[in-house]
Design an enzyme around this catalytic site. Sequence first.
Site, PDB file in Angstrom:
ATOM      1  CB  SER A 137      -0.882   0.007   1.254  1.00  0.00           C
ATOM      2  OG  SER A 137      -1.569   1.240   1.369  1.00  0.00           O
ATOM      3  N   PRO A 143       4.971   6.957   9.323  1.00  0.00           N
ATOM      4  CG  PRO A 143       6.722   7.080  10.869  1.00  0.00           C
ATOM      5  CD  PRO A 143       6.312   7.525   9.498  1.00  0.00           C
ATOM      6  CG  HIS A 145      -1.042   6.763   6.225  1.00  0.00           C
ATOM      7  ND1 HIS A 145      -2.320   6.254   6.257  1.00  0.00           N
ATOM      8  CD2 HIS A 145      -0.886   7.309   4.993  1.00  0.00           C
ATOM      9  CE1 HIS A 145      -2.906   6.475   5.087  1.00  0.00           C
ATOM     10  NE2 HIS A 145      -2.058   7.116   4.304  1.00  0.00           N
ATOM     11  CE  LYS A 159      -1.783  -3.645   3.949  1.00  0.00           C
ATOM     12  NZ  LYS A 159      -2.061  -4.989   3.447  1.00  0.00           N
TER      13      LYS A 159
END
Length: 257
Positions: A137, A143, A145, A159
């Site tokens: 993604s 960090p 987000h 991820k």
Amino acid sequence: MADPAAPRSTVLVTGAGGRTGQIVFNKLKERSDQFVARGLVRTEESKQKIGGADDVYVADIREADSVVPAVQGVDALVILTSATPKMKPGFDPSKGGRPEFYYEDGAYPEQVDWIGQKNQIDAAKAAGVKHIVLVGSMGGTNPNHPLNSLGNGNILVWKRKSEQYLADSGVPYTIVRPGGLQDKDGGVRELIVGKDDELLQTDTKAIPRADVAEVCVQALQYEETKFKAFDLASKPEGVGTPTKDFKALFSQVTSRF
């Protein structure tokens, strides 16, 4: 056109019951002159949903041994498994505020997006798989987000950890990091590749799932995609020229991570 004399490539799609995974699985099956498709799903229910045939394996990616049978004899792996946050019941949009999200026990991003993907990469490497396409993604460089706060799951952190693990694995890889996923028609937009989340600062940061799926299938066919990572988005429908030349699209990608 595919060379009729060329051997078909056996491709395993994991997360094949999911919204994007299902499209990839179907695209591979439609191109049976080029590919032998296999799917991996979490439940018998998902297996039935995508045809229920012997080419669909039911496995728990959180258990390393569970994944092993599905990767035997596979040329390429497309990883589309992902933790999915669920909305807490009782949210009333008329009252304003934001819904709260949670992950089910055992289905947090750490277990699914990190351990589950690591298990797939390890099993594929041990089985001699020659190419792994991982769909991650956009947003992983930040960090803070907002997606990370959903259910306190830190989904983009985990991820990215599995993306890094794949890049370090030695197996030829392609990491695709799409922007916001839309349930819209594929094949009618101009696709854009980027790096380091730069597209998130623009107006073009979304992409139909069907286009992500097509990029996954196309990525299996070009050497240019190996050992590469890219962000992926699209222009709005009707703007620009719908992407048909994937070799040209992939040749714009220079970053390895």
